[in-house]
Design a protein around this motif. Structure first.
Motif, PDB file in Angstrom:
ATOM      1  N   GLY A  97       0.797  -1.221   0.000  1.00 36.33           N
ATOM      2  CA  GLY A  97       0.000   0.000   0.000  1.00 36.33           C
ATOM      3  C   GLY A  97       0.822   1.260   0.000  1.00 36.33           C
ATOM      4  O   GLY A  97       0.414   2.282  -0.557  1.00 36.33           O
ATOM      5  N   SER A  98       1.999   1.192   0.583  1.00 36.56           N
ATOM      6  CA  SER A  98       2.839   2.396   0.616  1.00 36.56           C
ATOM      7  C   SER A  98       3.490   2.687  -0.738  1.00 36.56           C
ATOM      8  O   SER A  98       3.898   3.808  -1.003  1.00 36.56           O
ATOM      9  N   GLY A  99       3.566   1.674  -1.596  1.00 35.09           N
ATOM     10  CA  GLY A  99       4.225   1.860  -2.885  1.00 35.09           C
ATOM     11  C   GLY A  99       3.283   2.217  -4.020  1.00 35.09           C
ATOM     12  O   GLY A  99       3.737   2.606  -5.099  1.00 35.09           O
ATOM     13  N   LEU A 100       1.976   2.093  -3.793  1.00 32.77           N
ATOM     14  CA  LEU A 100       1.006   2.322  -4.851  1.00 32.77           C
ATOM     15  C   LEU A 100      -0.151   3.176  -4.341  1.00 32.77           C
ATOM     16  O   LEU A 100      -0.545   3.059  -3.187  1.00 32.77           O
ATOM     17  N   SER A 101      -0.705   4.002  -5.219  1.00 36.89           N
ATOM     18  CA  SER A 101      -1.874   4.808  -4.865  1.00 36.89           C
ATOM     19  C   SER A 101      -3.124   3.928  -4.845  1.00 36.89           C
ATOM     20  O   SER A 101      -3.094   2.779  -5.305  1.00 36.89           O
ATOM     21  N   ASP A 102      -4.224   4.446  -4.342  1.00 32.67           N
ATOM     22  CA  ASP A 102      -5.487   3.705  -4.352  1.00 32.67           C
ATOM     23  C   ASP A 102      -5.876   3.302  -5.769  1.00 32.67           C
ATOM     24  O   ASP A 102      -6.310   2.169  -6.000  1.00 32.67           O
TER      25      ASP A 102
END
Length: 152
Positions: free
Chosen positions: A126-131
């Motif tokens: 989750g920290s590496g990709l946007s929603d």
């Protein structure tokens, strides 16, 4: 549209990238404290049993959802049963069939690990990709899995 050769190369590159990303995430997850009582493959069995609406799966159905061979999953279920995390019962309509389900202790452990595991996944993925990127990734991997399972 690209040439067949260019498409094959792109497919191979995309697979390699997906595989390497998955290996990197799995290695980090395996090292997390959430998985100190059971390993990631054992947790995968507990997780898949927890998602089953009836609470029970035949061994071959469980095998369809985990990354293990039939003999390996059988041995793992034996170990999890000895630890008191899963149980077996006979299928009513087919006395030769055996169902596997979580015990109360197995369900409790899966929930405990699951909460921390989801936080770890969020930290790594989750920290590496946007929603929007996470949504697109899920859509693409679901589509890929569906096309591959449809080839059987």
């Amino acid at each position: 549209m690209s040439s067949p050769e260019a498409h094959r190369r792109l497919a191979a590159d995309a697979w390699e990238s997906l595989f390497r990303a998955q290996v990197s995430v799995i290695r980090r997850l395996q090292a997390d404290p959430a998985l100190k009582r059971v390993n990631i493959r054992e947790y995968d069995v507990l997780f898949n049993l927890s998602r089953c609406p009836s609470g029970w799966l035949r061994l071959n159905e469980l095998n369809d959802h985990v990354l293990l061979s039939q003999p390996s999953i059988s041995r793992m279920v034996d170990r999890l049963e000895r630890q008191g995390l899963v149980q077996r019962k006979t299928v009513e309509e087919d006395r030769r069939g055996v169902l596997i389900g979580l015990t109360d202790e197995g369900r409790k452990l899966q929930r405990e690990i699951g909460r921390e595991h989801v936080r770890d996944i969020d930290r790594l993925v989750g920290s590496g990709l946007s929603d929007d990127e996470l949504t697109q990734l899920k859509m693409l991997t679901d589509k890929l899995r569906s096309s591959v399972t449809g080839l059987r």
